[in-house]
Design an enzyme around this catalytic site. Structure first.
Site, PDB file in Angstrom:
ATOM      1  N   GLY A  27      -7.107   3.704  -0.410  1.00  0.00           N
ATOM      2  CA  GLY A  27      -7.593   2.376  -0.770  1.00  0.00           C
ATOM      3  C   GLY A  27      -8.089   2.319  -2.206  1.00  0.00           C
ATOM      4  O   GLY A  27      -7.733   1.414  -2.973  1.00  0.00           O
ATOM      5  N   CYS A 135     -11.324  14.660   6.741  1.00  0.00           N
ATOM      6  CA  CYS A 135     -11.262  14.208   5.350  1.00  0.00           C
ATOM      7  C   CYS A 135     -12.296  13.110   5.108  1.00  0.00           C
ATOM      8  O   CYS A 135     -13.200  12.916   5.926  1.00  0.00           O
ATOM      9  CB  CYS A 135      -9.850  13.715   5.001  1.00  0.00           C
ATOM     10  SG  CYS A 135      -9.556  13.543   3.227  1.00  0.00           S
ATOM     11  N   SER A 137     -12.241   9.131   4.568  1.00  0.00           N
ATOM     12  CA  SER A 137     -11.523   7.857   4.517  1.00  0.00           C
ATOM     13  C   SER A 137     -12.565   6.748   4.513  1.00  0.00           C
ATOM     14  O   SER A 137     -13.435   6.699   5.391  1.00  0.00           O
ATOM     15  CB  SER A 137     -10.610   7.725   5.741  1.00  0.00           C
ATOM     16  OG  SER A 137     -10.471   6.369   6.107  1.00  0.00           O
ATOM     17  N   ALA A 139     -12.005   3.665   5.164  1.00  0.00           N
ATOM     18  CA  ALA A 139     -11.767   2.787   6.317  1.00  0.00           C
ATOM     19  C   ALA A 139     -12.373   3.397   7.586  1.00  0.00           C
ATOM     20  O   ALA A 139     -13.046   2.705   8.361  1.00  0.00           O
ATOM     21  CB  ALA A 139     -10.271   2.549   6.487  1.00  0.00           C
ATOM     22  N   ASP A 204      -2.808   7.454   4.625  1.00  0.00           N
ATOM     23  CA  ASP A 204      -2.197   7.217   3.314  1.00  0.00           C
ATOM     24  C   ASP A 204      -0.934   6.394   3.442  1.00  0.00           C
ATOM     25  O   ASP A 204      -0.518   5.713   2.503  1.00  0.00           O
ATOM     26  CB  ASP A 204      -1.881   8.543   2.619  1.00  0.00           C
ATOM     27  CG  ASP A 204      -3.138   9.097   1.981  1.00  0.00           C
ATOM     28  OD1 ASP A 204      -3.963   9.661   2.717  1.00  0.00           O
ATOM     29  OD2 ASP A 204      -3.305   8.920   0.766  1.00  0.00           O
ATOM     30  N   ASN A 214      -1.440  11.338   6.745  1.00  0.00           N
ATOM     31  CA  ASN A 214      -2.831  11.433   6.295  1.00  0.00           C
ATOM     32  C   ASN A 214      -3.104  12.872   5.856  1.00  0.00           C
ATOM     33  O   ASN A 214      -2.230  13.751   5.950  1.00  0.00           O
ATOM     34  CB  ASN A 214      -3.780  11.000   7.423  1.00  0.00           C
ATOM     35  CG  ASN A 214      -5.208  10.806   6.931  1.00  0.00           C
ATOM     36  OD1 ASN A 214      -5.452  10.127   5.922  1.00  0.00           O
ATOM     37  ND2 ASN A 214      -6.168  11.397   7.621  1.00  0.00           N
ATOM     38  N   LYS A 215      -4.320  13.118   5.410  1.00  0.00           N
ATOM     39  CA  LYS A 215      -4.706  14.425   4.865  1.00  0.00           C
ATOM     40  C   LYS A 215      -4.233  15.575   5.735  1.00  0.00           C
ATOM     41  O   LYS A 215      -4.319  15.499   6.962  1.00  0.00           O
ATOM     42  CB  LYS A 215      -6.234  14.438   4.708  1.00  0.00           C
ATOM     43  CG  LYS A 215      -6.840  15.698   4.133  1.00  0.00           C
ATOM     44  CD  LYS A 215      -6.221  16.162   2.850  1.00  0.00           C
ATOM     45  CE  LYS A 215      -6.237  15.115   1.746  1.00  0.00           C
ATOM     46  NZ  LYS A 215      -5.443  15.530   0.559  1.00  0.00           N
ATOM     47  N   LYS A 240      -1.059  -0.222   3.659  1.00  0.00           N
ATOM     48  CA  LYS A 240      -0.689   1.200   3.749  1.00  0.00           C
ATOM     49  C   LYS A 240       0.575   1.383   4.598  1.00  0.00           C
ATOM     50  O   LYS A 240       1.002   2.512   4.837  1.00  0.00           O
ATOM     51  CB  LYS A 240      -1.851   2.004   4.318  1.00  0.00           C
ATOM     52  CG  LYS A 240      -3.040   2.051   3.360  1.00  0.00           C
ATOM     53  CD  LYS A 240      -4.227   2.721   3.958  1.00  0.00           C
ATOM     54  CE  LYS A 240      -5.398   2.717   2.973  1.00  0.00           C
ATOM     55  NZ  LYS A 240      -6.647   3.116   3.609  1.00  0.00           N
TER      56      LYS A 240
HETATM   57  C1  RUB Z   1      -7.490  11.088   1.361  1.00  0.00           C
HETATM   58  C2  RUB Z   1      -7.044  10.818   2.745  1.00  0.00           C
HETATM   59  C3  RUB Z   1      -7.666   9.629   3.417  1.00  0.00           C
HETATM   60  C4  RUB Z   1      -6.741   8.418   3.220  1.00  0.00           C
HETATM   61  C5  RUB Z   1      -7.411   7.122   3.620  1.00  0.00           C
HETATM   62  O1  RUB Z   1      -6.671  12.045   0.703  1.00  0.00           O
HETATM   63  O2  RUB Z   1      -6.183  11.459   3.299  1.00  0.00           O
HETATM   64  O3  RUB Z   1      -7.811   9.850   4.796  1.00  0.00           O
HETATM   65  O4  RUB Z   1      -6.357   8.315   1.864  1.00  0.00           O
HETATM   66  O5  RUB Z   1      -8.509   6.906   2.788  1.00  0.00           O
HETATM   67  P1  RUB Z   1      -6.999  12.426  -0.818  1.00  0.00           P
HETATM   68  P2  RUB Z   1      -9.143   5.452   2.640  1.00  0.00           P
HETATM   69  O6  RUB Z   1      -8.416  12.891  -0.851  1.00  0.00           O
HETATM   70  O7  RUB Z   1      -6.021  13.503  -1.142  1.00  0.00           O
HETATM   71  O8  RUB Z   1      -6.771  11.193  -1.647  1.00  0.00           O
HETATM   72  O9  RUB Z   1      -9.456   4.962   4.026  1.00  0.00           O
HETATM   73  O10 RUB Z   1     -10.371   5.680   1.809  1.00  0.00           O
HETATM   74  O11 RUB Z   1      -8.137   4.582   1.957  1.00  0.00           O
END
Ligand code: RUB
Length: 336
Positions: A27, A135, A137, A139, A204, A214-215, A240
């Site tokens: 995001g 990870c 996220s 969201a 992602d 995702n991660k 996404k």
């Molecule tokens: C981050 C990751 C997050 C998603 C969603 O990977 O895998 O779970 O990007 O994140 P990295 P969000 O650290 O390699 O960017 O919900 O914040 O969009």
């Protein structure tokens, strides 16, 4: 891709921040890219509308390459560029205004979407649920923070998420939100799954077949959750979802520097040993109970409906290139 020679410094700085993961998470990456386009439009000093369009195309192509996996990045760029292309502005000022307005619209939508996911997702949790996440996220964290505010959940297991340890960021943020956080090593996922009621992770990319990228390690959490009959939820904004996957393209998986895994010195000292560092993996739809989007909670098998709504029916056979998404090519009736 080499940086275009006329690229303004702030665009290069945004690209670098995304590439180096100073700005990370799908995001935030998307919002940064939209802001970079607005900054580039501001920095253009020419007077010719055609030159402005070409320049913006070069900036967009460059920004798209900053990181390969998060589909939110090309989707955010396409959102802005589609507006510009369709408007065919007669002069630079008009073009600049269109880019800045579209970027602002995307950024505002994106931020509101995360809040909406928080609210919708929290409703899915039951009082007393123990949750695991992987990870960091925004969201997924929004869901957990909102559920905490509603007094529904307290305890959350957060995986450290090697090699970059984004789990530490998640642990800090969730701790600040008042949750009772337990930080665990990645290898302890199965050990603790028996204590967990639900897993929530971010995304992602969501493919047309409902698979979620995702991660790295997400798919292992999903496996352990399935074995233990624990619900597995994904929190993901609709930008996404990957239009390219409708025509069978795969989401590219980023491989990062081996030094992230073993350290620069160790890698140099062991030239005979290959160190591999994939940053993301794919969790198939059958492991996912629901995807929480800003438009509602849906089955992963409903992913094509979101893609249809976003990009239209003529996508089939259109040779989709997210970089070129616009109504003409994608059969989308309007930009709204
Ligand atoms: C981050 C990751 C997050 C998603 C969603 O990977 O895998 O779970 O990007 O994140 P990295 P969000 O650290 O390699 O960017 O919900 O914040 O969009």
């Amino acid at each position: 891709m080499p940086a275009p020679p006329d690229l303004p410094g702030e665009v290069l700085a945004s690209w670098e921040a995304i590439r180096s993961m100073k700005i990370r998470g799908a995001g935030r990456i998307a919002r940064e890219a939209a802001a970079a386009l607005a900054g580039a439009a501001d920095a253009f000093s020419g007077r010719d509308a055609r030159e402005f369009l070409d320049y913006m195309e070069r900036v967009a192509a460059f920004m798209r390459e900053a990181r390969p996996t998060a589909v939110s990045l090309p989707n955010a760029i396409s959102f802005v560029m589609r507006r510009l292309r369709d408007a065919r502005p007669a002069d630079v000022d008009a073009g600049r205004a269109i880019v800045k307005a579209a970027a602002r619209e995307f950024i505002e939508y994106s931020s509101r979407a995360v809040d909406a996911i928080g609210e919708l997702g929290a409703r899915r949790l039951r009082n007393g649920d123990v949750v695991m996440t992987h990870c960091h996220s925004s969201a997924a964290a929004a869901v957990l923070s909102e559920a905490r505010r509603a007094g529904k959940i307290n305890r959350v297991y957060v995986k450290e998420t090697r090699p970059r340890l984004q789990g530490l960021t998640a642990a800090r943020i969730l701790g600040e939100a008042g949750l009772d956080v337990v930080l665990i090593p990645d290898s302890a996922v199965r050990y603790f799954m028996k204590d967990v009621d639900r897993v929530i992770v971010g995304a992602d990319a969501v493919a047309a077949n409902g698979a979620v990228v995702n991660k790295i390690g997400t798919s292992v959490v999903a496996l352990a959750a399935k074995e233990a009959r624990v619900n597995f939820y994904v929190a993901a904004e609709t930008y996404k979802f990957s239009p390219k996957t409708i025509v069978g393209e795969l989401v590219p998986i980023e491989f990062r520097d081996p030094a992230e895994v073993a350290g620069k010195g160790w890698v140099a000292d062991h030239p005979g040993i290959e160190v591999m560092n994939p940053a993301f993996d794919v969790t198939p739809a059958e492991y996912i109970d629901a995807i929480i989007t800003e438009r509602g909670v849906m089955s992963p098998y409903a992913a094509p409906l979101i893609l249809l709504e976003e990009y239209g029916v003529r996508v089939w056979g259109a040779g989709v290139d997210e970089g070129k998404l616009h109504p003409e090519e994608m059969g989308r009736a309007s930009d709204t």
